[in-house]
Design a protein around this motif. Sequence first.
Motif, short mmCIF file in Angstrom:
data_model
loop_
_atom_site.label_atom_id
_atom_site.label_comp_id
_atom_site.label_asym_id
_atom_site.label_seq_id
_atom_site.Cartn_x
_atom_site.Cartn_y
_atom_site.Cartn_z
N GLY A 191 -7.31 104.51 18.23
CA GLY A 191 -6.56 103.27 18.28
C GLY A 191 -6.98 102.42 17.36
O GLY A 191 -6.06 101.82 16.64
N GLU A 192 -7.88 102.04 16.57
CA GLU A 192 -7.68 101.07 15.82
C GLU A 192 -6.82 101.50 15.06
O GLU A 192 -6.39 99.87 14.22
N MET A 193 -7.28 101.85 13.76
CA MET A 193 -6.40 102.75 13.03
C MET A 193 -4.78 102.43 13.33
O MET A 193 -4.58 102.05 12.58
N VAL A 194 -4.90 103.01 14.03
CA VAL A 194 -2.95 102.99 14.51
C VAL A 194 -2.95 101.64 14.73
O VAL A 194 -1.95 101.06 14.22
N ASN A 195 -3.58 100.59 15.18
CA ASN A 195 -3.47 99.52 15.24
C ASN A 195 -2.89 99.21 14.20
O ASN A 195 -2.11 97.90 13.74
N TYR A 196 -3.92 99.07 13.12
CA TYR A 196 -4.21 98.57 11.46
C TYR A 196 -2.69 98.59 11.54
O TYR A 196 -1.93 98.24 10.36
N ALA A 197 -2.23 100.51 10.92
CA ALA A 197 -1.47 100.72 10.63
C ALA A 197 0.16 100.57 11.47
O ALA A 197 1.20 99.42 10.43
N PHE A 198 0.51 99.28 12.32
CA PHE A 198 1.21 98.40 12.75
C PHE A 198 1.35 97.38 13.13
O PHE A 198 2.29 96.59 12.61
N THR A 199 0.20 96.33 12.47
CA THR A 199 -0.12 96.06 12.51
C THR A 199 -0.44 95.09 11.12
O THR A 199 0.63 93.97 10.78
N ALA A 229 8.07 104.73 9.99
CA ALA A 229 7.40 104.27 8.73
C ALA A 229 5.49 104.34 9.45
O ALA A 229 5.02 104.12 8.47
N PRO A 230 5.38 103.42 10.22
CA PRO A 230 4.44 102.63 10.64
C PRO A 230 3.54 104.68 10.86
O PRO A 230 2.04 104.42 10.34
N PHE A 231 4.13 105.39 11.32
CA PHE A 231 3.35 106.59 11.72
C PHE A 231 3.48 107.51 10.18
O PHE A 231 2.30 108.01 9.81
N MET A 232 4.04 107.28 9.52
CA MET A 232 3.90 107.47 7.69
C MET A 232 2.90 107.29 7.17
O MET A 232 2.47 107.48 6.09
N MET A 233 2.67 105.93 7.71
CA MET A 233 1.38 105.15 7.07
C MET A 233 0.10 105.93 6.87
O MET A 233 -0.84 106.35 5.98
#
Lengths: 398, 105
Positions: A191-199, A229-233
């Motif tokens: 969840g932290e990683m996903v948050n980092y990708a999006f923010t 794009a954020p998913f591709m990070m």
Amino acid sequence: MTNPTNPARGAVSSSARLFDTENLINPYPLYQELRDAGPVIWLEAYGLYMLPRYAETKQALEDWESFSSAGGVTMNDEMNEKLRGGLLCSDPPRHDALRKVIERPVTPKALSQLRNRVAEEAKELVIRLVEQGSFDAATELAQHLPVTIVSDLVGLPEKGRERMLAWAPANFDCFGPANSDRTKAAMPIVGEMVNYAFTQCVPGKLKPDGWAQMIWDAAERGEVSVEDAPFMMNDYMGPSLDTTIFATTWLVWLFAKHPDQWQKLRDNPALIPSAINEAVRLHSPIQNFSRYVAKDVEIGGVTLPAGSRVIIAYGSANRDERKWDNPTEFDILRRDSNDHLGFGHGEHNCVGKNLARLEIRALLTELLPRVERFELLEAQIFHNNILHGLQSCRVTVH
Amino acid sequence: MPKATYILPDGSKNTLAVPNGQSLMEAAIHNGLTAILGECGGSLACATCHCFVEDAPGPLPEISDHEDAMLDMTATDRTEQSRLSCQIIMSDALDGIVLRVPDEM
């Protein structure tokens, strides 16, 4: 997805618990048992099929229409839902469009521009470690290039990046079956990683000429959608670290255990690619993914029903006695070592494999003239549902 | 045994005896010619065994779609003579073949 409760006719039922800690630490005896039991196994503990042998693994990876990635490649529904539509969890033609953007900085032509920079960095590192005499190959040697150079090339914001080495393996733990404790424990970290990708991984915060920014640029040109794009990070963050780090560490460990093989490589450094292939075959950093059975398909004499899920066991296929002579032997002169499936195969073969090879080659090239042999002091296995590697590998070089 | 000559980027020539059935990439690797990287080991995945065929005594195998795609991504731009040496399998008909190894791999 609903798992069938009864296995298809011809599949061999097994109570094997692949994702229990002792089997994650050393999966190989269990793999052998399953390979010998049959080409298609029904794992009662997880409600999943498994293809433990080489031939069926290859067949499945070559048939994306039956063995779909769009239905998810992890072993649990929650994660498959989260990753739906990303590079890993997509089929052609969507997969082709995403891949074209993701692979732009790692094509052979693009990589050739990196070779000198990576070689210089590797030289400096190896000179320093050899002077030091003893070091941890898992951290001091193997982490350096992926963590410094590759992270810099991807160009993610510094803030939070230090968590990457915790996020990436947690991401892989989440690929495990729903009833595994490791899967459950890792979900919040992802969840932290996903948050980092999006923010954080957004234009303005990314390095302007980095690979991550190139994804946003591609979105602006309409090659992928802005929502993608954020998913591709994640496709740069998740797989570029531990995989390469573990392959590098296994090589040092293997050469410490097999000084004759190190001598062979010293005699002919042109064999570096064979050595890398042989290490990735024998100790595949990614042991298992899965595929969703999109339509009834016959494999290994069994008809797998549409809607079921099957584990693709790279680590088992790569040691299949039906494919390899003396499969447990580390032989850098093995003629067909490049047939291994450690980088995957077919549509989804590893995008970063040539980058990984470039990094590992750079390190070996500098170690070869400076190290006559590695003395293994201590090694500890890393625990993960999917990744197989060493978390420490302390050596003294002579 | 048929022979193949490799002209390396520094201009030096290496002539190797290559067993029938071995690829010209493998022959280079096994004889320590590090100018040919052959990074993937012969899986048509890396384009780092790119060579220019200067002289072919016999017909070469057709370029597959896959090889064609990889040749579009080589570090040194492809020419009419470009091949991936992992796709050229030695035979008596190719005895005397001459390859030039590009500067950039």
